[in-house]
Design an enzyme around this catalytic site. Sequence first.
Site, PDB file in Angstrom:
ATOM      1  N   SER A  22      15.041  -4.498   4.838  1.00 55.01           N
ATOM      2  CA  SER A  22      14.999  -5.107   6.173  1.00 55.01           C
ATOM      3  C   SER A  22      16.200  -5.999   6.496  1.00 55.01           C
ATOM      4  CB  SER A  22      13.687  -5.875   6.371  1.00 55.01           C
ATOM      5  OG  SER A  22      12.624  -4.953   6.423  1.00 55.01           O
ATOM      6  N   LYS A  71      -0.240  -8.634   5.212  1.00 54.96           N
ATOM      7  CA  LYS A  71      -0.427  -8.034   6.540  1.00 54.96           C
ATOM      8  C   LYS A  71      -1.793  -8.327   7.189  1.00 54.96           C
ATOM      9  CE  LYS A  71       2.808  -4.156   6.317  1.00 54.96           C
ATOM     10  NZ  LYS A  71       2.965  -2.709   6.497  1.00 54.96           N
ATOM     11  N   GLY A 131      -4.166   9.914   1.475  1.00 52.42           N
ATOM     12  CA  GLY A 131      -4.179   8.480   1.200  1.00 52.42           C
ATOM     13  C   GLY A 131      -5.038   7.749   2.205  1.00 52.42           C
ATOM     14  N   GLY A 134      -3.416   0.860   3.482  1.00 51.12           N
ATOM     15  CA  GLY A 134      -3.048   0.165   4.712  1.00 51.12           C
ATOM     16  C   GLY A 134      -2.223   1.038   5.654  1.00 51.12           C
ATOM     17  N   TYR A 229      10.411   6.902   0.970  1.00 53.14           N
ATOM     18  CA  TYR A 229      11.818   7.267   1.228  1.00 53.14           C
ATOM     19  C   TYR A 229      12.702   7.088  -0.008  1.00 53.14           C
ATOM     20  CZ  TYR A 229      11.498   2.306   2.202  1.00 53.14           C
ATOM     21  OH  TYR A 229      11.206   0.976   2.119  1.00 53.14           O
ATOM     22  N   GLY A 250      10.251   9.052   4.828  1.00 48.32           N
ATOM     23  CA  GLY A 250       9.779   7.953   5.685  1.00 48.32           C
ATOM     24  C   GLY A 250      10.833   6.946   6.101  1.00 48.32           C
TER      25      GLY A 250
HETATM   26  P1  NAP Z   1      -1.968   0.921  -0.436  1.00 44.87           P
HETATM   27  O1  NAP Z   1      -2.737   0.269   0.647  1.00 44.87           O
HETATM   28  O2  NAP Z   1      -1.884   0.289  -1.772  1.00 44.87           O
HETATM   29  O3  NAP Z   1      -2.564   2.426  -0.618  1.00 44.87           O
HETATM   30  C1  NAP Z   1      -2.132   3.250  -1.674  1.00 44.87           C
HETATM   31  C2  NAP Z   1      -2.734   4.642  -1.519  1.00 44.87           C
HETATM   32  O4  NAP Z   1      -2.208   5.466  -2.581  1.00 44.87           O
HETATM   33  C3  NAP Z   1      -4.261   4.688  -1.652  1.00 44.87           C
HETATM   34  O5  NAP Z   1      -4.769   5.698  -0.821  1.00 44.87           O
HETATM   35  C4  NAP Z   1      -4.437   5.067  -3.140  1.00 44.87           C
HETATM   36  O6  NAP Z   1      -5.658   5.739  -3.410  1.00 44.87           O
HETATM   37  C5  NAP Z   1      -3.298   6.051  -3.304  1.00 44.87           C
HETATM   38  N1  NAP Z   1      -2.911   6.224  -4.698  1.00 44.87           N
HETATM   39  C6  NAP Z   1      -2.273   5.349  -5.501  1.00 44.87           C
HETATM   40  N2  NAP Z   1      -2.085   5.885  -6.739  1.00 44.87           N
HETATM   41  C7  NAP Z   1      -2.652   7.125  -6.706  1.00 44.87           C
HETATM   42  C8  NAP Z   1      -2.781   8.173  -7.673  1.00 44.87           C
HETATM   43  N3  NAP Z   1      -2.291   8.057  -8.904  1.00 44.87           N
HETATM   44  N4  NAP Z   1      -3.383   9.324  -7.292  1.00 44.87           N
HETATM   45  C9  NAP Z   1      -3.879   9.476  -6.034  1.00 44.87           C
HETATM   46  N5  NAP Z   1      -3.784   8.514  -5.064  1.00 44.87           N
HETATM   47  C10 NAP Z   1      -3.169   7.350  -5.403  1.00 44.87           C
HETATM   48  O7  NAP Z   1      -0.441   1.176  -0.004  1.00 44.87           O
HETATM   49  P2  NAP Z   1       0.176   1.326   1.483  1.00 44.87           P
HETATM   50  O8  NAP Z   1       0.567  -0.013   1.995  1.00 44.87           O
HETATM   51  O9  NAP Z   1      -0.720   2.189   2.293  1.00 44.87           O
HETATM   52  O10 NAP Z   1       1.555   2.092   1.151  1.00 44.87           O
HETATM   53  C11 NAP Z   1       1.546   3.386   0.584  1.00 44.87           C
HETATM   54  C12 NAP Z   1       2.960   3.901   0.394  1.00 44.87           C
HETATM   55  O11 NAP Z   1       3.622   3.984   1.643  1.00 44.87           O
HETATM   56  C13 NAP Z   1       3.848   2.990  -0.479  1.00 44.87           C
HETATM   57  O12 NAP Z   1       4.612   3.834  -1.305  1.00 44.87           O
HETATM   58  C14 NAP Z   1       4.725   2.273   0.536  1.00 44.87           C
HETATM   59  O13 NAP Z   1       5.977   1.911  -0.009  1.00 44.87           O
HETATM   60  C15 NAP Z   1       4.882   3.329   1.616  1.00 44.87           C
HETATM   61  N6  NAP Z   1       5.112   2.766   2.977  1.00 44.87           N
HETATM   62  C16 NAP Z   1       6.201   3.202   3.680  1.00 44.87           C
HETATM   63  C17 NAP Z   1       6.414   2.720   4.970  1.00 44.87           C
HETATM   64  C18 NAP Z   1       7.628   3.166   5.753  1.00 44.87           C
HETATM   65  O14 NAP Z   1       8.042   2.462   6.678  1.00 44.87           O
HETATM   66  N7  NAP Z   1       8.200   4.309   5.465  1.00 44.87           N
HETATM   67  C19 NAP Z   1       5.526   1.802   5.542  1.00 44.87           C
HETATM   68  C20 NAP Z   1       4.407   1.396   4.806  1.00 44.87           C
HETATM   69  C21 NAP Z   1       4.213   1.894   3.513  1.00 44.87           C
HETATM   70  P3  NAP Z   1      -6.990   4.899  -3.809  1.00 44.87           P
HETATM   71  O15 NAP Z   1      -7.581   4.423  -2.525  1.00 44.87           O
HETATM   72  O16 NAP Z   1      -7.835   5.905  -4.507  1.00 44.87           O
HETATM   73  O17 NAP Z   1      -6.542   3.774  -4.723  1.00 44.87           O
END
Ligand code: NAP
Length: 288
Positions: A22, A71, A131, A134, A229, A250
């Site tokens: 950022s 958040k 997934g 959040g 990404y 992403g």
């Molecule tokens: P989060 O709330 O921690 O959610 C993580 C998700 O991944 C949950 O659905 C979790 O499943 C799943 N997961 C984790 N390990 C797993 C595994 N070994 N097998 C299967 N499912 C698994 O995280 P978040 O904030 O949503 O972010 C998720 C990803 O998106 C991160 O990598 C983050 O860096 C990226 N992101 C990118 C942007 C962007 O601007 N491009 C914005 C936000 C986030 P369970 O519910 O079963 O634990």
Amino acid sequence: MDISGRTRVCGLLANPVEHTLSPVLHNTLAEKTGINLVYVPFKPEVENLGTAVEGAYSLNVLGLNVSIPFKQEVMKYLVDIDKSAKDIGAVNTLVRTEGGFKGYNTDISGLKKAFLSEGIQIKGQKIILLGAGGAAKAIAYLMALEGASKVYILNRTYGRAAVIAKEINECFAMDHVIPLALEDYRKLPKDSYLGIQTTSVGMHPNVEHAVVEDPEFYKLLHTAYDIIYTPAETKFMKYTKEAGGRAYNGLKMLLYQGVVAYELWNQTQVGQEVVDLVYKRMEQELRK
Ligand code: NAP
């Protein structure tokens, strides 16, 4: 950069904060739009979030981004919250207003702009959302808002997918959002889908994995959007391309959530040329 008595401060509240892109994004925007603004990382301890937000307001900070783990928690410390951020229960941008900060969720508007720039349509589409964290909730909300015809949410922990599906269906008074356990992907109706990958599986350093490894699954996807990404091409994207689909990472979602936040803070519109330049700089930063 000339720091003067007129320089405004924006920043990011996150913990950890060290790997964020950022500052590159916003300081390049400030440089290219000619606005006297500096963007810095802040790392409050979890128990100090309230005093951090109040302190930032007292110090005349213009705006803040908010990331993991703040958040949801940050919503307590705001004077107002935009409707979509309230609906999904997460805020990633604070904008200075009379008496305190107002909260927004620019992940939603950012992803909408990212899809537009990649030529990805939402209206009328059938979506597979992998997934239920959040990010998935914000994305499911956007898909419903923009008129996707079906959204299947597949998650390792079925209960989390079920909660999001229920909340989004209630919010839009519909039944288009359907939860499934991840291993039940074989039960998906044979069709052509936009697949959105929101789990952390496949993110650096675990680049050798995709959340679904079965090549048959990827034949269902005409387009894949992985919100990860790093790396620039995830296994999820690679498998989709091998099955004949298009695939995107992403980085544009991150880019546009920042651009929308910057536009809110400065009440300005950033031109496409500047946006493209910022994107290039983010790509360079990732290659370092
Ligand atoms: P989060 O709330 O921690 O959610 C993580 C998700 O991944 C949950 O659905 C979790 O499943 C799943 N997961 C984790 N390990 C797993 C595994 N070994 N097998 C299967 N499912 C698994 O995280 P978040 O904030 O949503 O972010 C998720 C990803 O998106 C991160 O990598 C983050 O860096 C990226 N992101 C990118 C942007 C962007 O601007 N491009 C914005 C936000 C986030 P369970 O519910 O079963 O634990």
